[in-house]
Design a protein around this motif. Sequence first.
Motif, PDB file in Angstrom:
ATOM      1  N   ARG A 100       2.793 -27.141   7.157  1.00 34.91           N
ATOM      2  CA  ARG A 100       3.137 -26.427   8.395  1.00 34.91           C
ATOM      3  C   ARG A 100       4.227 -25.393   8.170  1.00 34.91           C
ATOM      4  N   ALA A 101       4.683 -25.254   6.955  1.00 34.98           N
ATOM      5  CA  ALA A 101       5.744 -24.278   6.711  1.00 34.98           C
ATOM      6  C   ALA A 101       5.173 -22.881   6.882  1.00 34.98           C
ATOM      7  N   PRO A 102       5.815 -22.038   7.702  1.00 32.89           N
ATOM      8  CA  PRO A 102       5.287 -20.689   7.843  1.00 32.89           C
ATOM      9  C   PRO A 102       5.454 -19.928   6.532  1.00 32.89           C
ATOM     10  N   VAL A 103       4.508 -19.062   6.270  1.00 31.92           N
ATOM     11  CA  VAL A 103       4.525 -18.260   5.054  1.00 31.92           C
ATOM     12  C   VAL A 103       4.743 -16.821   5.478  1.00 31.92           C
ATOM     13  N   THR A 104       5.480 -16.080   4.673  1.00 32.99           N
ATOM     14  CA  THR A 104       5.690 -14.665   4.968  1.00 32.99           C
ATOM     15  C   THR A 104       5.182 -13.845   3.796  1.00 32.99           C
ATOM     16  N   LEU A 105       4.317 -12.894   4.089  1.00 36.78           N
ATOM     17  CA  LEU A 105       3.868 -11.940   3.070  1.00 36.78           C
ATOM     18  C   LEU A 105       4.394 -10.577   3.494  1.00 36.78           C
ATOM     19  N   ARG A 106       4.877  -9.821   2.515  1.00 35.91           N
ATOM     20  CA  ARG A 106       5.316  -8.464   2.845  1.00 35.91           C
ATOM     21  C   ARG A 106       4.389  -7.476   2.151  1.00 35.91           C
ATOM     22  N   LEU A 107       3.582  -6.799   2.951  1.00 34.55           N
ATOM     23  CA  LEU A 107       2.650  -5.808   2.417  1.00 34.55           C
ATOM     24  C   LEU A 107       3.389  -4.481   2.322  1.00 34.55           C
ATOM     25  N   VAL A 108       3.012  -3.690   1.342  1.00 37.60           N
ATOM     26  CA  VAL A 108       3.616  -2.366   1.184  1.00 37.60           C
ATOM     27  C   VAL A 108       2.509  -1.359   1.474  1.00 37.60           C
ATOM     28  N   ILE A 109       2.701  -0.578   2.539  1.00 36.43           N
ATOM     29  CA  ILE A 109       1.639   0.303   3.026  1.00 36.43           C
ATOM     30  C   ILE A 109       2.170   1.722   3.190  1.00 36.43           C
ATOM     31  N   GLN A 137       5.323  -7.349  11.694  1.00 34.83           N
ATOM     32  CA  GLN A 137       6.403  -6.385  11.923  1.00 34.83           C
ATOM     33  C   GLN A 137       6.226  -5.214  10.965  1.00 34.83           C
ATOM     34  N   VAL A 138       6.242  -3.992  11.493  1.00 29.85           N
ATOM     35  CA  VAL A 138       6.200  -2.813  10.620  1.00 29.85           C
ATOM     36  C   VAL A 138       7.619  -2.266  10.554  1.00 29.85           C
ATOM     37  N   ALA A 139       8.154  -2.145   9.344  1.00 32.82           N
ATOM     38  CA  ALA A 139       9.529  -1.651   9.189  1.00 32.82           C
ATOM     39  C   ALA A 139       9.631  -0.219   9.701  1.00 32.82           C
ATOM     40  N   GLY A 140      10.747   0.077  10.347  1.00 27.22           N
ATOM     41  CA  GLY A 140      10.946   1.427  10.862  1.00 27.22           C
ATOM     42  C   GLY A 140      11.278   2.418   9.753  1.00 27.22           C
ATOM     43  N   ASP A 141      11.950   1.932   8.718  1.00 26.22           N
ATOM     44  CA  ASP A 141      12.397   2.829   7.646  1.00 26.22           C
ATOM     45  C   ASP A 141      11.474   2.748   6.445  1.00 26.22           C
ATOM     46  N   LEU A 142      11.449   3.849   5.705  1.00 23.05           N
ATOM     47  CA  LEU A 142      10.690   3.867   4.452  1.00 23.05           C
ATOM     48  C   LEU A 142      11.422   3.010   3.422  1.00 23.05           C
ATOM     49  N   LEU A 143      10.668   2.440   2.501  1.00 20.40           N
ATOM     50  CA  LEU A 143      11.299   1.733   1.387  1.00 20.40           C
ATOM     51  C   LEU A 143      11.969   2.778   0.503  1.00 20.40           C
ATOM     52  N   PRO A 144      13.074   2.439  -0.169  1.00 18.90           N
ATOM     53  CA  PRO A 144      13.828   3.438  -0.930  1.00 18.90           C
ATOM     54  C   PRO A 144      12.966   4.238  -1.913  1.00 18.90           C
ATOM     55  N   ASN A 145      13.231   5.524  -1.998  1.00 21.33           N
ATOM     56  CA  ASN A 145      12.572   6.433  -2.957  1.00 21.33           C
ATOM     57  C   ASN A 145      11.046   6.383  -2.889  1.00 21.33           C
ATOM     58  N   SER A 146      10.500   6.205  -1.682  1.00 15.92           N
ATOM     59  CA  SER A 146       9.041   6.133  -1.590  1.00 15.92           C
ATOM     60  C   SER A 146       8.579   6.672  -0.246  1.00 15.92           C
ATOM     61  N   VAL A 151       5.295  -4.029   5.687  1.00 16.57           N
ATOM     62  CA  VAL A 151       4.689  -4.653   6.856  1.00 16.57           C
ATOM     63  C   VAL A 151       4.769  -6.157   6.616  1.00 16.57           C
ATOM     64  N   THR A 152       5.568  -6.840   7.426  1.00 14.10           N
ATOM     65  CA  THR A 152       5.803  -8.267   7.223  1.00 14.10           C
ATOM     66  C   THR A 152       4.878  -9.076   8.112  1.00 14.10           C
TER      67      THR A 152
END
Length: 201
Positions: A100-109, A137-146, A151-152
């Motif tokens: 039952r532990a929630p899992v978090t994946l962070r996609l890079v889009i 959740q879609v991050a508001g900021d770009l990932l550094p240097n990209s 997207v979490t």
Amino acid sequence: MASPDGVSGMGGSPEETELSITLTLRMLMHGKEIGSIIGKKGETVKRIREQSSARITISEGSCPERITTITGSTDAVFRAVSMIAFKLEEVGSDGVAAGRAPVTLRLVIPASQCGSLIGKAGAKIREIRESTGAQVQVAGDLLPNSTERAVTVSGVPDTIIQCVRQICAVILESPPKGATIPYHPGLSLGTLLLSANQVRG
């Protein structure tokens, strides 16, 4: 050339069209997660590759975050994501209420695709949340240097897998616009080394 509106390939059934598409999914992972996916002597990642028939590469580097890239038919990619999500659940629960532990994946889009994912006034992302039960959740900021954003996706593996399927459907329908500068974790530290040959100063 395929028509720009993506209508080409409508002849076959959606399943047929989908299976012939090659999908690449990039995920951002922390050291502990990467360790559990690689497994002892690389056994876990080898098994995931064999059973999913997807190509899985994990970026090199000693920084806390690394990029896992999964490439293959949509089917193979979803199988790999599913195996990764269940593996992370197993590790994350540490025996406490196992399963039952929630899992978090962070996609890079690519940021240019995030608009389609969010939809008008957030309608698309709300629909994905409601139909899958996963947190997105879609991050508001770009990932550094990209030109990419994180997207979490969080939830139990089954909801995450449904959610990733829906996200992939959206990004396959709306290809990235312009050039994508991929995110490399820890690039700021290694930039001098990496670009010493190409850039002066």
